[in-house]
Design a protein around this motif. Structure first.
Motif, PDB file in Angstrom:
ATOM      1  N   GLU A   1       0.834  -1.208   0.000  1.00 44.57           N
ATOM      2  CA  GLU A   1       0.000   0.000   0.000  1.00 44.57           C
ATOM      3  C   GLU A   1       0.867   1.255   0.000  1.00 44.57           C
ATOM      4  O   GLU A   1       0.585   2.221  -0.728  1.00 44.57           O
ATOM      5  N   THR A   2       1.925   1.248   0.792  1.00 42.75           N
ATOM      6  CA  THR A   2       2.830   2.411   0.841  1.00 42.75           C
ATOM      7  C   THR A   2       3.550   2.564  -0.486  1.00 42.75           C
ATOM      8  O   THR A   2       3.730   3.681  -0.987  1.00 42.75           O
ATOM      9  N   ALA A   3       3.978   1.448  -1.075  1.00 39.56           N
ATOM     10  CA  ALA A   3       4.676   1.495  -2.364  1.00 39.56           C
ATOM     11  C   ALA A   3       3.765   2.048  -3.462  1.00 39.56           C
ATOM     12  O   ALA A   3       4.193   2.856  -4.296  1.00 39.56           O
ATOM     13  N   THR A   4       2.517   1.615  -3.463  1.00 36.88           N
ATOM     14  CA  THR A   4       1.567   2.094  -4.479  1.00 36.88           C
ATOM     15  C   THR A   4       1.417   3.604  -4.404  1.00 36.88           C
ATOM     16  O   THR A   4       1.418   4.298  -5.433  1.00 36.88           O
ATOM     17  N   ALA A   5       1.333   4.144  -3.193  1.00 38.30           N
ATOM     18  CA  ALA A   5       1.206   5.594  -3.026  1.00 38.30           C
ATOM     19  C   ALA A   5       2.491   6.317  -3.379  1.00 38.30           C
ATOM     20  O   ALA A   5       2.472   7.387  -4.004  1.00 38.30           O
TER      21      ALA A   5
END
Length: 283
Positions: free
Chosen positions: A275-279
């Protein structure tokens, strides 16, 4: 029995072929064969019936496969519970040897801010294993580039980068604004070692068999271009030495930056990392 050896055994049992299992584990076949023979010696019975076309499980091997899968699953749960109880949860991230990518720096900063209590271990890998040790159980999640064999993996695309051909600056083609793959058919292209993921190899060879020197790392690719005039492909936007130039390829599909993890892995740390990588990679 070591957990690593059991992982080796499960790979061979699922692939029913030592060569494919070695490719899946990102290792050469001889040490894999030795590990299985040692395991058979410890068990005291053959685990596989070998033939020129592959292997089949013996009755003993079938029993061990069920037990090994359960044991490995339990070991993973133990690791997570112990880490949580100790208040020192850990996630191991595999990163393809491309540490200059600004997206990695943004992701690292964002993850530190949002989850400062998580211990992040990084395993940097060369270009011969696009899953960065994921199939061998060395990492929890990989930050890498596609395409590669996605069997039993879950892949999240973070970004797509156009690709160009890396040439020596004094190469006549380096003065062009753009090129097509067919214009490079008479050139030598760098190759990856045997047992490298064939989907990955085919992509970086422009979709067809090529000949050229074997390389393992980004710097080896660049040196092959500099010293031998070898054709190399690279995502656009990366800094290159002044002696090299990159020309966009108009008929090359983009290189996807992806987060990838083992299918069915419910580790919550993986979910938060993705999730952090996607953002962090969002434009």
């Amino acid at each position: 029995m070591e957990l690593r050896t059991l992982r080796y055994f499960v790979a061979v049992a699922e692939e029913l072929h030592f060569g494919r299992a070695a490719t899946r584990l990102h290792m050469s076949q001889p040490p894999l064969s030795r590990a299985i023979k040692q395991l058979e010696a410890e068990v005291g019975a053959p685990l596989f019936t070998r033939s020129p076309t592959g292997v089949t499980l013996t009755a003993v091997g079938s029993v061990l496969l069920d037990e090994a899968r359960a044991l490995l699953d339990h070991a993973d749960r133990v690791r997570l519970r112990v880490s949580a109880a100790a208040g020192a949860a850990t996630i191991t991230v595999g990163i393809l040897g491309d540490g200059t990518n600004p997206g990695v720096a943004r992701l690292a900063a964002a993850y530190r801010r949002s989850r400062p209590h998580i211990d992040i271990r990084v395993r940097d890998t060369d270009l011969t294993d696009p899953t960065c040790g994921l199939r061998a159980g060395l990492v929890d999640v990989a930050l890498t580039r596609a395409p590669f064999d996605e069997t039993a993996l879950t892949v999240r695309t973070l970004r797509a980068d156009p690709v160009g051909v890396v040439l020596r600056a004094d190469d006549p083609l380096a003065r062009r604004d753009e090129l097509r793959l067919a214009e490079l058919d008479d050139r030598r292209w760098f190759q990856f070692p045997p047992n490298t993921d064939p989907v990955w190899q085919a992509y970086w060879n422009g979709g067809r068999p090529r000949e050229g020197p074997v390389v393992r790392a980004v710097q080896e690719c660049l040196q092959a271009v500099l010293w031998n005039g070898t054709v190399g492909l690279a995502p656009l936007g990366h800094d290159l030495p002044a002696e090299l130039a990159v020309v966009p390829l108009v008929d090359m599909p983009p290189s996807r930056v992806v987060a990838v993890w083992n299918e069915g892995d419910t580790n919550p740390l993986i979910r938060s990392f993705v999730e952090t990588a996607t953002a962090a990679y969002r434009p």
